[in-house]
Design a protein around this motif. Structure first.
Motif, PDB file in Angstrom:
ATOM      1  N   ARG A  26       0.810  -1.446   0.035  1.00 45.12           N
ATOM      2  CA  ARG A  26       0.540   0.310   0.029  1.00 45.12           C
ATOM      3  C   ARG A  26       1.197   1.247   0.031  1.00 45.12           C
ATOM      4  NH1 ARG A  26      -4.027   0.241   4.733  1.00 45.12           N
ATOM      5  NH2 ARG A  26      -2.583  -0.644   5.851  1.00 45.12           N
ATOM      6  N   PHE A  27       1.863   0.817   0.136  1.00 46.69           N
ATOM      7  CA  PHE A  27       2.763   2.397   1.498  1.00 46.69           C
ATOM      8  C   PHE A  27       4.451   2.570   0.029  1.00 46.69           C
ATOM      9  CE2 PHE A  27       0.018   1.897   5.127  1.00 46.69           C
ATOM     10  CZ  PHE A  27      -0.786   2.875   4.447  1.00 46.69           C
ATOM     11  N   ASP A  28       4.763   1.875  -1.167  1.00 44.08           N
ATOM     12  CA  ASP A  28       5.368   1.202  -1.818  1.00 44.08           C
ATOM     13  C   ASP A  28       6.247   2.736  -2.307  1.00 44.08           C
ATOM     14  OD1 ASP A  28       5.499  -0.884  -1.937  1.00 44.08           O
ATOM     15  OD2 ASP A  28       5.160  -1.529  -3.302  1.00 44.08           O
ATOM     16  N   GLY A  29       5.117   3.722  -2.520  1.00 39.49           N
ATOM     17  CA  GLY A  29       5.651   5.004  -2.941  1.00 39.49           C
ATOM     18  C   GLY A  29       6.765   5.850  -1.759  1.00 39.49           C
ATOM     19  N   GLU A  30       6.164   5.745  -0.752  1.00 36.10           N
ATOM     20  CA  GLU A  30       6.549   6.852   0.637  1.00 36.10           C
ATOM     21  C   GLU A  30       8.485   6.623   1.200  1.00 36.10           C
ATOM     22  OE1 GLU A  30       4.705   8.413   3.033  1.00 36.10           O
ATOM     23  OE2 GLU A  30       2.948   7.571   1.185  1.00 36.10           O
ATOM     24  N   PRO A  31       8.799   7.542   1.273  1.00 37.63           N
ATOM     25  CA  PRO A  31      10.157   7.904   1.572  1.00 37.63           C
ATOM     26  C   PRO A  31      10.560   6.527   2.548  1.00 37.63           C
ATOM     27  CG  PRO A  31       9.374   9.395   2.080  1.00 37.63           C
ATOM     28  CD  PRO A  31       7.599   9.168   1.852  1.00 37.63           C
ATOM     29  N   GLN A  32      10.168   6.849   3.951  1.00 34.45           N
ATOM     30  CA  GLN A  32      10.563   5.688   4.698  1.00 34.45           C
ATOM     31  C   GLN A  32       9.951   4.207   4.169  1.00 34.45           C
ATOM     32  OE1 GLN A  32       7.610   6.982   4.506  1.00 34.45           O
ATOM     33  NE2 GLN A  32       6.416   6.685   5.793  1.00 34.45           N
ATOM     34  N   LYS A  33      10.569   3.799   3.029  1.00 36.62           N
ATOM     35  CA  LYS A  33       9.959   2.333   2.519  1.00 36.62           C
ATOM     36  C   LYS A  33      11.167   1.398   3.551  1.00 36.62           C
ATOM     37  CE  LYS A  33      11.046  -0.090  -1.605  1.00 36.62           C
ATOM     38  NZ  LYS A  33      11.618  -1.420  -1.238  1.00 36.62           N
ATOM     39  N   LEU A  34      12.141   1.790   3.918  1.00 36.95           N
ATOM     40  CA  LEU A  34      13.224   0.491   4.767  1.00 36.95           C
ATOM     41  C   LEU A  34      11.814   0.553   5.566  1.00 36.95           C
ATOM     42  CD1 LEU A  34      16.076  -0.721   4.920  1.00 36.95           C
ATOM     43  CD2 LEU A  34      16.061   1.536   6.780  1.00 36.95           C
ATOM     44  N   LEU A  35      11.674   1.157   6.417  1.00 35.76           N
ATOM     45  CA  LEU A  35      10.347   0.598   7.292  1.00 35.76           C
ATOM     46  C   LEU A  35       9.520  -0.589   7.091  1.00 35.76           C
ATOM     47  CD1 LEU A  35       9.778   0.731  10.552  1.00 35.76           C
ATOM     48  CD2 LEU A  35       7.790   2.569   9.379  1.00 35.76           C
ATOM     49  N   TYR A  36       8.937  -0.303   6.080  1.00 29.81           N
ATOM     50  CA  TYR A  36       7.955  -1.014   5.597  1.00 29.81           C
ATOM     51  C   TYR A  36       8.471  -2.054   5.107  1.00 29.81           C
ATOM     52  CZ  TYR A  36       4.815   2.555   5.255  1.00 29.81           C
ATOM     53  OH  TYR A  36       4.519   3.403   5.916  1.00 29.81           O
TER      54      TYR A  36
END
Ligand code: GRG
Length: 291
Positions: A26-36
């Motif tokens: 759902r949040f692939d485009g977010e800058p905190q990708k490492l968290l995901y």
């Protein structure tokens, strides 16, 4: 389990795996990708998916559309996964393997592992709230919070830490394990009933089943730490040596008897439901589980 029941296990597992995988992107485009990445690393690492299966089946038993209870099932798996990530940290059990792969902090470092756990816990409530069923949401959220939090799982972990340097009594061990392991199993069964629009009597029966099943499950878990195979378990064995386990308290033979006894108690609680074959077979299958 018989073939029909195996089919249902497969159906439930495939459904929750697909649902969790969809949440993960759902949040692939977010800058905190490492968290995901760190959250997904542990959340999508498999596991038995016992808690989602319980949500689905109790929802079905109460006449609900079990697929629609997926937000509750996913929320529980997220809370469960957070607890495993935190439990493996160097400040807790300091484990290197979980679900057959390196533990979260070994791959992402301690800081990100703590935060991945925090995010899984917090996001779980958002996922639960996205359910599209006409449920008593106030009750559902309080069941999730009470079982996961200070009164339930985290409380049990604290009692466990506080009793590390001494031998606990039987009552204390039962209390610790009912919170640490039993609480989330309770949440799964009760949330399933809530999702299915079940009655108070069905909630009480589900809680009774969960209480006994949780104890049988944890006693078997303690046995597997002694007699299990690390490869099959996906984590190290012998990690609980010297701890306040049921094996230390009762010995292996009595543990085996108690697993059977608590399993029978769990099954006896199912009288208020009409089609108990799956929940009976699931409980029985856990008595002999090897992972
Ligand atoms: C906030 C630091 C901090 C801790 C949170 C970590 C914690 C509180 C509590 C620990 C709870 C815990 C890990 C209990 C053990 C429960 C248990 C038997 C886990 C294994 O469950 P399975 O066998 O695992 O269902 P899979 O991998 O199959 O999902």
């Amino acid at each position: 389990m018989n073939p029909t029941l195996d089919d249902r296990v497969r159906e439930y597992r495939e459904f929750i795996e697909a649902y969790l995988a969809e949440l993960a992107h759902r949040f692939d485009g977010e800058p905190q990708k490492l968290l995901y990445d760190a959250m997904d690393y542990s959340l999508l690492a498999g596991g038995k998916r016992l808690r989602p299966m319980l949500v689905f089946e109790f929802c079905r038993q109460c006449g609900g559309d079990w697929r629609k209870s997926a937000p509750f099932a996913a929320a529980l798996e997220m809370v469960h996964t957070y607890s495993l990530i935190h439990d493996d940290l160097p400040c807790m059990d300091n484990d290197s393997y979980r679900r057959g792969r390196l533990t979260n902090h070994k791959v992402y470092g301690e800081g990100i592992a703590v935060l991945a756990g925090d995010a899984l816990l917090t996001d779980a409530f958002g996922v639960a709230a996205s359910i599209e069923l006409d449920v008593d949401m106030k009750l559902a959220i309080s069941v999730l919070a009470q079982n996961a939090g200070s009164f339930g799982m985290v409380g049990g972990q604290v009692l466990d830490i506080l009793s590390e340097s001494r031998e606990c009594t039987e009552r204390e061990i039962l209390d610790i394990q009912q919170r640490k392991t039993g609480a989330l199993i309770n949440a799964a069964c009760v949330l399933g009933v809530i999702a299915g629009g079940g009655s108070e009597q069905q909630i009480a029966a589900a809680a009774g089943y969960a209480g006994a099943l949780g104890l049988a499950f944890q006693i078997r878990d303690d046995m597997l730490d002694v007699i299990g195979d690390a490869k099959e378990l996906g984590k190290a064995t012998g990690a609980d040596a010297g701890k306040n386990t049921f094996v230390r308290l009762y010995g292996l033979e009595k543990c085996e008897e108690l697993v059977e006894r608590y399993t029978r108690t769990a099954i006896c609680c199912l009288d208020v439901f009409t089609d108990t074959e799956f929940l009976t077979a699931l409980a029985n299958s856990l008595t002999k589980r090897t992972n």
